[in-house]
Design an enzyme around this catalytic site. Structure first.
Site, PDB file in Angstrom:
ATOM      1  N   GLY A  26      46.574 -15.761 -76.515  1.00 49.26           N
ATOM      2  CA  GLY A  26      46.448 -14.367 -76.795  1.00 49.26           C
ATOM      3  C   GLY A  26      46.968 -13.576 -75.677  1.00 49.26           C
ATOM      4  N   ASP A  27      47.225 -14.023 -74.412  1.00 51.17           N
ATOM      5  CA  ASP A  27      47.739 -13.314 -73.276  1.00 51.17           C
ATOM      6  C   ASP A  27      48.488 -14.642 -72.583  1.00 51.17           C
ATOM      7  OD1 ASP A  27      48.637 -11.639 -71.683  1.00 51.17           O
ATOM      8  OD2 ASP A  27      46.656 -11.379 -70.469  1.00 51.17           O
ATOM      9  N   LEU A  28      49.408 -15.377 -73.196  1.00 53.05           N
ATOM     10  CA  LEU A  28      50.227 -16.419 -72.449  1.00 53.05           C
ATOM     11  C   LEU A  28      51.217 -16.086 -71.490  1.00 53.05           C
ATOM     12  CD1 LEU A  28      49.839 -19.376 -72.425  1.00 53.05           C
ATOM     13  CD2 LEU A  28      51.956 -19.503 -74.090  1.00 53.05           C
ATOM     14  N   CYS A  29      50.877 -15.148 -70.735  1.00 52.67           N
ATOM     15  CA  CYS A  29      51.705 -14.704 -69.525  1.00 52.67           C
ATOM     16  C   CYS A  29      51.840 -15.869 -68.437  1.00 52.67           C
ATOM     17  CB  CYS A  29      51.380 -13.442 -68.936  1.00 52.67           C
ATOM     18  SG  CYS A  29      51.238 -12.169 -70.303  1.00 52.67           S
ATOM     19  N   ASN A  31      48.669 -16.500 -66.165  1.00 57.00           N
ATOM     20  CA  ASN A  31      47.566 -17.048 -66.697  1.00 57.00           C
ATOM     21  C   ASN A  31      47.825 -18.719 -66.804  1.00 57.00           C
ATOM     22  OD1 ASN A  31      46.166 -14.541 -66.926  1.00 57.00           O
ATOM     23  ND2 ASN A  31      46.810 -14.134 -68.843  1.00 57.00           N
TER      24      ASN A  31
END
Length: 263
Positions: A182-185, A188
């Site tokens: 969902g926020d695979l930056c 992270n």
């Protein structure tokens, strides 16, 4: 609530890591036993990623399915505030300025982590993030929660209504669901600095069922942008090739990059 939680960990030194716009605070706790992280946020936050009880559930679920994530030490809430304390995961963030001869290995590790996550059993995942997430986008525009001064280059200067119109115009007709971070930056994803193997995933509050493009779009965008010049477009392409370019639909990538502007 913060003072009460501090009394629970009196031998730790508290370092403020981040103060979010949604009223969430993140602290690093050092000095006694394992290093910890404490998140404190409104019990009903504006940003769904800071729903701490939900994040704790996701951490527990991922750990049961073999994904290295922070271990939950304590979770709780009172009438107004929620908190989550976890053990720190060792490793360096993939977003750091890695030596040039190590960057390809770092990008390959992010792609491998994405594949591993997306291969988890969909039928066992209780968290959903299908296309009805566009309803959250509309809510955020109505409530003035979209930072229109911080848009990416292409939609820069657009109004909330213009963003919503483009979202409706480009919305995919169907999704093939996988388990998405969902926020695979890159910030992270944590890696061992010596072996470049993944040591853990963090900030999993947005983990849900969604199309793989929800993760691929954010990871590729962050690798390509000039804010991290030690990577760049060539590494974004490498990430997608390593993940499996035959899975990638550029129109869906663009949609999910646009959708992220609302959160």
């Amino acid at each position: 609530m913060e003072s009460t939680l501090r009394r629970t960990y009196p031998h730790h030194t508290w370092h403020l890591v981040n103060e979010g716009d949604s009223g969430a605070f993140v602290y690093r706790l050092t000095g006694h036993g394992p290093e910890l992280y404490a998140k404190i946020a409104p019990r009903t936050p504006e940003n769904s990623a800071f729903h701490l009880d939900g994040e704790a559930d996701r951490l527990d679920w991922l750990a049961r399915h073999g994904i290295s994530v922070p271990r939950v030490v304590e979770r709780g809430a009172d009438d107004t505030t929620a908190w989550l304390v976890t053990e720190a995961v060792p490793g360096a963030a993939a977003s750091e300025e890695w030596p040039e001869d190590e960057r390809a290995a770092v990008v390959d590790a992010i792609a491998e982590m994405a594949r591993t996550l997306h291969e988890l059993p969909v039928s066992e995942c209780p968290f959903d993030r299908r296309l009805d997430v566009t309803g959250e986008a509309r809510h955020n525009v109505r409530e003035g929660l979209v930072d229109l001064d911080d848009l990416q280059e292409e939609p820069a200067g657009w109004t909330g209504d213009q963003l919503l119109a483009e979202l409706d115009l480009t919305r995919p007709e169907k999704e093939d669901l996988v388990v998405c971070h969902g926020d695979l930056c890159p910030n992270n994803v944590l890696l061992d600095p010596e072996t470049h193997r993944i040591t853990g995933l963090i900030d999993v509050g947005r983990l849900r069922l969604a199309t793989c493009h929800a993760d691929l779009a954010l990871a590729a965008r962050e690798l390509a942008i000039d804010e991290d010049p030690w990577f760049g477009p060539a590494y974004a392409e490498r990430f997608l090739e390593r993940y499996g370019a035959h899975h990638v639909d550029q129109e869906k990538m663009a949609f999910y990059q646009l959708l992220d502007e609302f959160f």
